[in-house]
Design an enzyme around this catalytic site. Structure first.
Site, PDB file in Angstrom:
ATOM      1  N   LYS A 191       0.864  -1.185   0.000  1.00  0.00           N
ATOM      2  CA  LYS A 191       0.000   0.000   0.000  1.00  0.00           C
ATOM      3  C   LYS A 191       0.897   1.229   0.000  1.00  0.00           C
ATOM      4  O   LYS A 191       1.661   1.455   0.938  1.00  0.00           O
ATOM      5  CB  LYS A 191      -0.894  -0.016   1.225  1.00  0.00           C
ATOM      6  CG  LYS A 191      -1.789   1.215   1.323  1.00  0.00           C
ATOM      7  CD  LYS A 191      -2.760   1.126   2.479  1.00  0.00           C
ATOM      8  CE  LYS A 191      -3.623   2.374   2.550  1.00  0.00           C
ATOM      9  NZ  LYS A 191      -4.558   2.318   3.679  1.00  0.00           N
ATOM     10  N   LYS A 244      -2.055  -1.609  -3.977  1.00  0.00           N
ATOM     11  CA  LYS A 244      -2.944  -0.453  -3.903  1.00  0.00           C
ATOM     12  C   LYS A 244      -2.122   0.823  -3.968  1.00  0.00           C
ATOM     13  O   LYS A 244      -1.139   0.919  -3.232  1.00  0.00           O
ATOM     14  CB  LYS A 244      -3.713  -0.528  -2.590  1.00  0.00           C
ATOM     15  CG  LYS A 244      -4.587   0.662  -2.316  1.00  0.00           C
ATOM     16  CD  LYS A 244      -5.180   0.592  -0.942  1.00  0.00           C
ATOM     17  CE  LYS A 244      -5.902   1.897  -0.678  1.00  0.00           C
ATOM     18  NZ  LYS A 244      -6.310   2.031   0.691  1.00  0.00           N
TER      19      LYS A 244
HETATM   20  C1  PBG Z   1      -7.593   3.355   5.555  1.00  0.00           C
HETATM   21  C2  PBG Z   1      -7.816   3.192   4.092  1.00  0.00           C
HETATM   22  C3  PBG Z   1      -7.594   4.110   3.069  1.00  0.00           C
HETATM   23  C4  PBG Z   1      -8.035   3.526   1.909  1.00  0.00           C
HETATM   24  C5  PBG Z   1      -8.494   2.244   2.233  1.00  0.00           C
HETATM   25  N1  PBG Z   1      -8.336   2.053   3.591  1.00  0.00           N
HETATM   26  C6  PBG Z   1      -7.084   5.509   3.114  1.00  0.00           C
HETATM   27  C7  PBG Z   1      -5.739   5.845   3.546  1.00  0.00           C
HETATM   28  O1  PBG Z   1      -4.871   5.000   3.738  1.00  0.00           O
HETATM   29  O2  PBG Z   1      -5.549   7.050   3.732  1.00  0.00           O
HETATM   30  C8  PBG Z   1      -8.030   4.179   0.550  1.00  0.00           C
HETATM   31  C9  PBG Z   1      -9.133   3.788  -0.346  1.00  0.00           C
HETATM   32  C10 PBG Z   1      -9.409   4.702  -1.486  1.00  0.00           C
HETATM   33  O3  PBG Z   1      -8.738   5.737  -1.711  1.00  0.00           O
HETATM   34  O4  PBG Z   1     -10.350   4.395  -2.202  1.00  0.00           O
HETATM   35  N2  PBG Z   1      -6.350   2.953   6.007  1.00  0.00           N
HETATM   36 ZN    ZN Z   2      -5.913   3.783   8.098  1.00  0.00          ZN
END
Ligand code: PBG
Ligand code: ZN
Length: 321
Positions: A191, A244
């Site tokens: 991520k 992601k």
């Molecule tokens: C929370 C989370 C996020 C997303 C999924 N779970 C946001 C982040 O890490 O700030 C992003 C999903 C999206 O942008 O559609 N940890």
């Molecule tokens: Zn988070």
């Protein structure tokens, strides 16, 4: 002469030799559930996406069920936020209520519960904060408590998205200790700290109130490190791993597909969705063509599972191509 065009002559022959298909069963639709009653609130930066209270979930869940996609990814937005994210592991928390509601009323739809603290903390970070630092090891027990609590409410899969080190192992151990050894972990493994999450943070009220997430999410320049993250999560017991965002990271997805044999999910995130929607609303692109092309690219690069805000539209369009 090599005549590639022989197999492009008409639609039937093109369909015959098409290499990549997107079954409905690989699509997951994210849903935002807000605490309260009779709420259906538009997310301004994500046209077509709403935050709903549990009592108004049927409107969208009926559609999900009819569509034939395989499941939903749940994000809860609690009224009460504090330092230790207590609403995340409250058995009557908004996410737990939503899980129970969906499993009671739509038992065949897979419920994947996103496990993180950022929607539940008053500072908006994904972990416990001490002296302005996001602490890794202090966060693990809270994540595990949250995962166990979601499993107890009936979640089919838990999906940690926090990017703390060692969380998959910790969560696996606590799930097993609580007799949830059959609940899979879908780990957000690679991520990246991405500008593409901005619309999500409006949707989930989860923007950090100081600093950013770059001390825990990955540097977007690092492809090899992404493979190490995925490998570590598999060693710690992840059943499904994730890359992601999707589109700017298809190289990472393709490398991971070559190297690992576990199912791989890709998350077509909020900013990717909003860019397509904005351009389509301006008449600058054909939304249907762009979405099918994007989703097909994710699948071609190696995704088994695609999490996308386009899921409900995409099933209709994919039948036509
Ligand atoms: C929370 C989370 C996020 C997303 C999924 N779970 C946001 C982040 O890490 O700030 C992003 C999903 C999206 O942008 O559609 N940890
Ligand atoms: Zn988070």
């Amino acid at each position: 002469m090599l005549r590639f065009r022989r197999l492009r002559n008409n639609e039937a022959v093109r369909n015959l030799v098409r290499e990549t298909h997107i079954p409905k069963s690989c699509l997951i639709y994210p849903i935002f559930v807000e605490e309260g009653r009779n709420i259906k609130r538009a997310v301004p930066s994500m046209p077509g996406i709403f935050r709903r209270s549990v009592d108004r979930l049927p409107e969208i869940m009926d559609e999900v069920q009819k569509s034939g996609i395989c499941g939903v990814l749940l994000f809860g937005i609690p009224e009460h936020k504090d330092e230790i994210a207590s609403s995340a592991y409250d058995e009557n928390g908004v996410t737990q209520q939503a899980i129970r509601f969906i499993k009671n009323n739509y038992p065949d739809i897979l419920v994947i519960a996103d496990v993180c603290l950022c929607e539940y903390t008053n500072h908006g970070h994904c972990g416990v904060v001490h002296g302005g630092k996001i602490c890794n090891d202090e966060t693990l027990p809270l994540l595990a408590k949250t995962a166990v609590s979601f499993a107890a409410a009936g979640a089919d899969i838990v999906a940690p998205s926090d990017m703390m080190d060692g969380r998959v192992e910790y969560i696996r151990r606590e799930l097993d200790r609580n007799n949830f050894c059959d609940i899979p972990i879908m780990a957000y493994s690679a991520k990246f700290a991405s500008g593409y999450y901005s619309p999500f943070r409006d949707a989930a009220d989860s923007a950090p109130c100081f600093g950013d997430r770059r001390t825990y999410q990955m540097d977007f320049a690092n492809g090899r490190e992404a493979l190490r993250e995925i490998s570590a999560d598999i060693d710690e017991g992840a059943d499904i791993v994730m890359v992601k965002p999707a589109l700017a990271y298809l190289d990472v997805l393709a490398y991971a597909r070559e190297r690992f044999d576990v199912p791989i999910a890709v998350y077509n995130v909020s900013g990717e969705y909003s860019m397509v929607k904005a351009a389509a609303q301006n008449g600058w692109i054909d939304e249907k063509r762009i979405v099918t092309e994007n989703l097909t690219a994710m699948r071609r690069a190696g995704a088994d599972i695609i999490i996308t805000y386009h899921a409900l539209d995409a099933v209709k369009w994919l039948e036509e191509i």
